[in-house]
Structures are given as C-alpha cells and as structure tokens.
Design a protein around this motif. Structure first.
Motif, PDB file in Angstrom:
ATOM      1  N   ILE A  13      37.665  10.527  18.097  1.00  0.00           N
ATOM      2  CA  ILE A  13      38.473  10.456  19.315  1.00  0.00           C
ATOM      3  C   ILE A  13      39.876  11.010  19.057  1.00  0.00           C
ATOM      4  O   ILE A  13      40.444  11.722  19.897  1.00  0.00           O
ATOM      5  N   ASP A  14      40.439  10.713  17.900  1.00  0.00           N
ATOM      6  CA  ASP A  14      41.734  11.293  17.528  1.00  0.00           C
ATOM      7  C   ASP A  14      41.640  12.819  17.475  1.00  0.00           C
ATOM      8  O   ASP A  14      42.570  13.526  17.879  1.00  0.00           O
ATOM      9  N   TYR A  15      40.520  13.316  16.962  1.00  0.00           N
ATOM     10  CA  TYR A  15      40.308  14.764  16.890  1.00  0.00           C
ATOM     11  C   TYR A  15      40.274  15.369  18.296  1.00  0.00           C
ATOM     12  O   TYR A  15      40.915  16.398  18.557  1.00  0.00           O
ATOM     13  N   LEU A  16      39.527  14.733  19.198  1.00  0.00           N
ATOM     14  CA  LEU A  16      39.477  15.214  20.577  1.00  0.00           C
ATOM     15  C   LEU A  16      40.876  15.212  21.192  1.00  0.00           C
ATOM     16  O   LEU A  16      41.282  16.175  21.862  1.00  0.00           O
ATOM     17  N   ASP A  17      41.601  14.141  20.975  1.00  0.00           N
ATOM     18  CA  ASP A  17      42.939  14.018  21.548  1.00  0.00           C
ATOM     19  C   ASP A  17      43.877  15.095  21.001  1.00  0.00           C
ATOM     20  O   ASP A  17      44.705  15.639  21.741  1.00  0.00           O
ATOM     21  N   SER A  18      43.732  15.424  19.721  1.00  0.00           N
ATOM     22  CA  SER A  18      44.604  16.433  19.112  1.00  0.00           C
ATOM     23  C   SER A  18      44.358  17.822  19.687  1.00  0.00           C
ATOM     24  O   SER A  18      45.237  18.693  19.636  1.00  0.00           O
ATOM     25  N   ARG A  19      43.166  18.046  20.248  1.00  0.00           N
ATOM     26  CA  ARG A  19      42.822  19.356  20.799  1.00  0.00           C
ATOM     27  C   ARG A  19      42.885  19.390  22.322  1.00  0.00           C
ATOM     28  O   ARG A  19      42.603  20.434  22.924  1.00  0.00           O
ATOM     29  N   LYS A  20      43.224  18.282  22.940  1.00  0.00           N
ATOM     30  CA  LYS A  20      43.154  18.172  24.400  1.00  0.00           C
ATOM     31  C   LYS A  20      43.985  19.238  25.109  1.00  0.00           C
ATOM     32  O   LYS A  20      43.495  19.921  26.023  1.00  0.00           O
ATOM     33  N   SER A  21      45.237  19.393  24.722  1.00  0.00           N
ATOM     34  CA  SER A  21      46.109  20.357  25.395  1.00  0.00           C
ATOM     35  C   SER A  21      45.572  21.776  25.264  1.00  0.00           C
ATOM     36  O   SER A  21      45.556  22.549  26.229  1.00  0.00           O
ATOM     37  N   GLU A  22      45.115  22.115  24.052  1.00  0.00           N
ATOM     38  CA  GLU A  22      44.558  23.447  23.813  1.00  0.00           C
ATOM     39  C   GLU A  22      43.331  23.690  24.694  1.00  0.00           C
ATOM     40  O   GLU A  22      43.178  24.763  25.299  1.00  0.00           O
ATOM     41  N   LEU A  23      42.462  22.709  24.768  1.00  0.00           N
ATOM     42  CA  LEU A  23      41.239  22.860  25.566  1.00  0.00           C
ATOM     43  C   LEU A  23      41.560  23.002  27.052  1.00  0.00           C
ATOM     44  O   LEU A  23      40.956  23.822  27.747  1.00  0.00           O
ATOM     45  N   ILE A  24      42.492  22.222  27.538  1.00  0.00           N
ATOM     46  CA  ILE A  24      42.857  22.275  28.956  1.00  0.00           C
ATOM     47  C   ILE A  24      43.527  23.599  29.298  1.00  0.00           C
ATOM     48  O   ILE A  24      43.222  24.232  30.321  1.00  0.00           O
ATOM     49  N   GLU A  25      44.429  24.037  28.437  1.00  0.00           N
ATOM     50  CA  GLU A  25      45.207  25.240  28.747  1.00  0.00           C
ATOM     51  C   GLU A  25      44.425  26.530  28.531  1.00  0.00           C
ATOM     52  O   GLU A  25      44.560  27.482  29.308  1.00  0.00           O
ATOM     53  N   ASN A  26      43.599  26.576  27.496  1.00  0.00           N
ATOM     54  CA  ASN A  26      42.944  27.834  27.133  1.00  0.00           C
ATOM     55  C   ASN A  26      41.489  27.945  27.535  1.00  0.00           C
ATOM     56  O   ASN A  26      41.028  29.024  27.940  1.00  0.00           O
ATOM     57  N   TYR A  27      40.741  26.855  27.427  1.00  0.00           N
ATOM     58  CA  TYR A  27      39.302  26.972  27.564  1.00  0.00           C
ATOM     59  C   TYR A  27      38.744  26.533  28.916  1.00  0.00           C
ATOM     60  O   TYR A  27      37.719  27.073  29.351  1.00  0.00           O
ATOM     61  N   ILE A  28      39.383  25.599  29.572  1.00  0.00           N
ATOM     62  CA  ILE A  28      38.917  25.261  30.919  1.00  0.00           C
ATOM     63  C   ILE A  28      39.080  26.445  31.865  1.00  0.00           C
ATOM     64  O   ILE A  28      38.165  26.746  32.642  1.00  0.00           O
ATOM     65  N   PRO A  29      40.213  27.169  31.828  1.00  0.00           N
ATOM     66  CA  PRO A  29      40.301  28.394  32.651  1.00  0.00           C
ATOM     67  C   PRO A  29      39.239  29.423  32.266  1.00  0.00           C
ATOM     68  O   PRO A  29      38.699  30.113  33.143  1.00  0.00           O
ATOM     69  N   LEU A  30      38.925  29.526  30.975  1.00  0.00           N
ATOM     70  CA  LEU A  30      37.894  30.464  30.537  1.00  0.00           C
ATOM     71  C   LEU A  30      36.527  30.064  31.085  1.00  0.00           C
ATOM     72  O   LEU A  30      35.748  30.923  31.521  1.00  0.00           O
ATOM     73  N   CYS A  31      36.248  28.764  31.100  1.00  0.00           N
ATOM     74  CA  CYS A  31      34.983  28.281  31.681  1.00  0.00           C
ATOM     75  C   CYS A  31      34.914  28.591  33.173  1.00  0.00           C
ATOM     76  O   CYS A  31      33.853  28.945  33.696  1.00  0.00           O
ATOM     77  N   ALA A  32      36.046  28.466  33.856  1.00  0.00           N
ATOM     78  CA  ALA A  32      36.094  28.780  35.282  1.00  0.00           C
ATOM     79  C   ALA A  32      35.799  30.266  35.516  1.00  0.00           C
ATOM     80  O   ALA A  32      35.076  30.635  36.459  1.00  0.00           O
ATOM     81  N   GLU A  33      36.335  31.120  34.647  1.00  0.00           N
ATOM     82  CA  GLU A  33      36.049  32.544  34.745  1.00  0.00           C
ATOM     83  C   GLU A  33      34.564  32.817  34.547  1.00  0.00           C
ATOM     84  O   GLU A  33      33.956  33.632  35.264  1.00  0.00           O
ATOM     85  N   LEU A  34      33.975  32.158  33.572  1.00  0.00           N
ATOM     86  CA  LEU A  34      32.553  32.347  33.299  1.00  0.00           C
ATOM     87  C   LEU A  34      31.691  31.881  34.468  1.00  0.00           C
ATOM     88  O   LEU A  34      30.683  32.511  34.803  1.00  0.00           O
ATOM     89  N   ASN A  35      32.079  30.789  35.098  1.00  0.00           N
ATOM     90  CA  ASN A  35      31.330  30.308  36.265  1.00  0.00           C
ATOM     91  C   ASN A  35      31.385  31.321  37.403  1.00  0.00           C
ATOM     92  O   ASN A  35      30.392  31.553  38.097  1.00  0.00           O
ATOM     93  N   LYS A  36      32.548  31.933  37.603  1.00  0.00           N
ATOM     94  CA  LYS A  36      32.686  32.948  38.659  1.00  0.00           C
ATOM     95  C   LYS A  36      31.826  34.168  38.343  1.00  0.00           C
ATOM     96  O   LYS A  36      31.167  34.734  39.229  1.00  0.00           O
ATOM     97  N   LEU A  37      31.841  34.584  37.069  1.00  0.00           N
ATOM     98  CA  LEU A  37      31.014  35.716  36.673  1.00  0.00           C
ATOM     99  C   LEU A  37      29.529  35.403  36.852  1.00  0.00           C
ATOM    100  O   LEU A  37      28.748  36.273  37.252  1.00  0.00           O
ATOM    101  N   ASP A  38      29.148  34.170  36.569  1.00  0.00           N
ATOM    102  CA  ASP A  38      27.752  33.780  36.735  1.00  0.00           C
ATOM    103  C   ASP A  38      27.329  33.851  38.195  1.00  0.00           C
ATOM    104  O   ASP A  38      26.213  34.292  38.509  1.00  0.00           O
ATOM    105  N   VAL A  39      28.216  33.450  39.099  1.00  0.00           N
ATOM    106  CA  VAL A  39      27.918  33.547  40.535  1.00  0.00           C
ATOM    107  C   VAL A  39      27.751  35.005  40.932  1.00  0.00           C
ATOM    108  O   VAL A  39      26.818  35.366  41.666  1.00  0.00           O
ATOM    109  N   GLN A  40      28.662  35.861  40.456  1.00  0.00           N
ATOM    110  CA  GLN A  40      28.564  37.292  40.770  1.00  0.00           C
ATOM    111  C   GLN A  40      27.252  37.871  40.237  1.00  0.00           C
ATOM    112  O   GLN A  40      26.568  38.641  40.917  1.00  0.00           O
TER     113      GLN A  40
END
Length: 329
Positions: A13-40
């Motif tokens: 859980i400490d490991y997850l917490d240490s990466r939380k900001s990075e995941l929110i800022e960098n990878y959630i937007p990337l997942c959103a892009e991938l979802n849009k590409l999948d729809v296209q």
C-alpha cells in the motif's frame, strides 16, 4: 501484533501511495487516450473498405505504442512487487492473493492488540484513497485490484465504525444476466466500468445442445476489441467439437455434472470470442482433460492462456471456481 503477512500488504500500500501522483498525472490520461482510440478503431470496417483498413492500421500502431509504457511501467513493476512481498505466487488467475493470505487476515481479526488498530486504520485510509483517487485498472490491472480489494475488504471491514460500504465507489458491480446472449451484449456495452456478470444458477445445469455432426465449422468475421486481436479466423475452425464432447464426458465422469457444465460455459465463451488462438488453446485444454490422467501443469498453462485471451471468463461469476478443481486434482 501485526503479522509479517499483513505487514506485506502495508508495504505494498505504501508502494501504491508513493506512485499515486505519477499514475494520476501520466497514466490515467494515457488510458483515456487509449480508450478513445479503441472507440475509433471499433467504428472502422477494415475488411470492407480500403480507407478504413489504412486508418485501422494507423490506429492499431498508435495503440501498440501507447500501451507499451503501461505494461512496462505499471503492470510489470506492480505485479513484481506483489511477488517480492509473497502476496502473490505469480499465477495467471491471482487466486493465491486470497489463498496465501486469508489465514493471516482471519488471525489478525481474531487476535489483535488495541495498539494495532490505529495502524491498520491508517493503511485502510491510504488504500481507499488510492483506489478512489485513481479509480482505474489502467487497462491491465483489473484482476489484480479485484483480488486485492476482496482480501483487504475482509481485513479492513473489521476495523470500521459504520455500516457503510467503504469500497463501493471502485469495487466491481455485479450485473445479473439471464442468458449467454445477454451476457455478450453487456460485455460489448460495459465500456470501462468494473463489473462482474452473474448467470442464473440453473444455467450450469442446462444440457448442451449436441450438433448433428462433429467437427462443426463456424464462420465468423474479424472483430477487434481492446486487449484482444482476432486474426485469420474467417472460414476457420474455432474449436474441435468432437474433442470437446470427449472432454465433456470425461469431466462429467471424473468430477461432476457441475464441472462438466462449467466446461460447456467455457466452450460458449471461447466460441463467442471468435478468436482462433483461444480455440486452439481450448482444443489443447480438452485434449488434456480427456486423458485418463491429465497433467495439472499442462492444464494450468493452457488455462492461463485462455484467461488472457478471453477476459470474459474471469468476469463470469462462479465459472473459475468450477474449473479450478480440474486444475488441482
């Protein structure tokens, strides 16, 4: 006293917490892009029009390039951390997350010190905040978080002062469906919702419809979905019906009616995936099952491959539990 197994979860859980900001800022937007590409991509008909085929390959390349960082920087390091902490054994279905740790969780609830309570609640809040603030499987961690949520809910629910379901905003929601057709339709329309599907109990006791001939040829068209690639399956045999029938009868004899009907459900899911590789794995799975003494190592490897190619298997409540006895005997 907090045991070493419970402490391993807290380290994770400490490991997850240490990466939380990075995941929110960098990878959630990337997942959103991938979802849009999948729809296209899903709106294209590359088999019917040359322009669509060109666009399809361009989008497919973009998806591959964007998904690689998610695999390398999220899935691999996170799952390796679970292995290093001995929370998970590394098997494809993640059942060891529960099996390895439920005894320690039960022991912690039974024999806790008052001085441990604040520490446990602190980690509960940290885990809940991570799951709520990310609220994402990052397109690859659905099974991981599903198993973690399940085991940690048993632990953390013991240390709360209300009847509120603290996991409600992110845990998988159960959708009851009445038929295989309804199940497939719900899967197509579920988007990025985290859901599980439940079929009526008597579904597993319906007799499979036997075809008039063996080795049935199933004609399908190419379809493409996020995480799956259905290539070269037009005018091809998805699975060997004769091999399945032999395996079905063998399972019914060696195990139970319940297990045989679970194999029938697996057949339907493989067939509906329209994935030739899934059909080949299913054939090999059935070839092993029909043997007098099937090798559990072989069955486990083939089963792991099916889980990766046909994710609907793990989203169908009760199916994995009914197949597991075949892999453990």
């Amino acid at each position: 006293m907090i045991s070493s197994k419970i402490n391993a979860f807290f380290i994770f859980i400490d490991y997850l917490d240490s990466r939380k900001s990075e995941l929110i800022e960098n990878y959630i937007p990337l997942c959103a892009e991938l979802n849009k590409l999948d729809v296209q991509r899903s709106n294209l008909r590359p088999k019917e029009n040359y322009k669509d085929k060109i666009k399809y390959h361009i989008i497919q390349q973009q998806i591959t390039e964007k998904f690689d960082p998610i695999t390398e920087h999220i899935y691999k390091p996170l799952t390796q951390k679970l292995i290093d902490l001995q929370i998970w054994n590394g098997e494809d279905i993640f059942t060891s997350v529960w099996n390895n740790n439920i005894g320690a969780v039960s022991e912690q609830k039974e024999n806790f010190d008052l001085k441990d309570v604040n520490e446990i609640i602190r980690y509960k809040v940290k885990y809940l905040n991570f799951r709520k603030e990310t609220n994402s499987s990052f397109l690859c961690l659905t099974m991981v978080f599903s198993q973690l949520d399940e085991i940690l809910k048993v632990l953390f629910d013991f240390y709360k002062d209300t009847s509120e379901n603290e996991f409600d905003s992110f845990e998988a929601k159960l959708i009851k469906v009445g038929s295989m057709e309804e199940l497939v339709e719900n899967v197509k329309n579920k988007g990025d919702r985290h859901v599980k599907f439940s079929l009526p109990h008597d579904f597993f006791y319906k007799k499979p419809v036997q075809p008039s001939t063996h080795g049935q040829i199933i004609l399908v068209k190419n379809e493409y979905n996020m995480g799956d690639t259905f290539n070269g399956v037009y005018n091809s045999t998805i699975y060997n019906r004769s091999t399945f029938n032999d395996a079905f009868n063998s399972v019914k004899t060696k195990y139970s009616e319940d297990s045989a009907e679970a194999l029938e459900m697996l057949r339907i899911l493989v067939e509906n995936s329209k994935n030739r590789e899934a059909g080949e794995l299913f054939d090999s799975f059935n070839e092993e099952l029909k043997k007098e003494k099937p090798k559990t190592s072989v069955l486990g490897s083939l089963w792991g491959g099916l889980l990766k190619i046909v994710p609907l298997i793990t989203e169908t409540v009760g199916l994995v539990d009914k197949i597991l006895p075949m892999l453990q005997s």
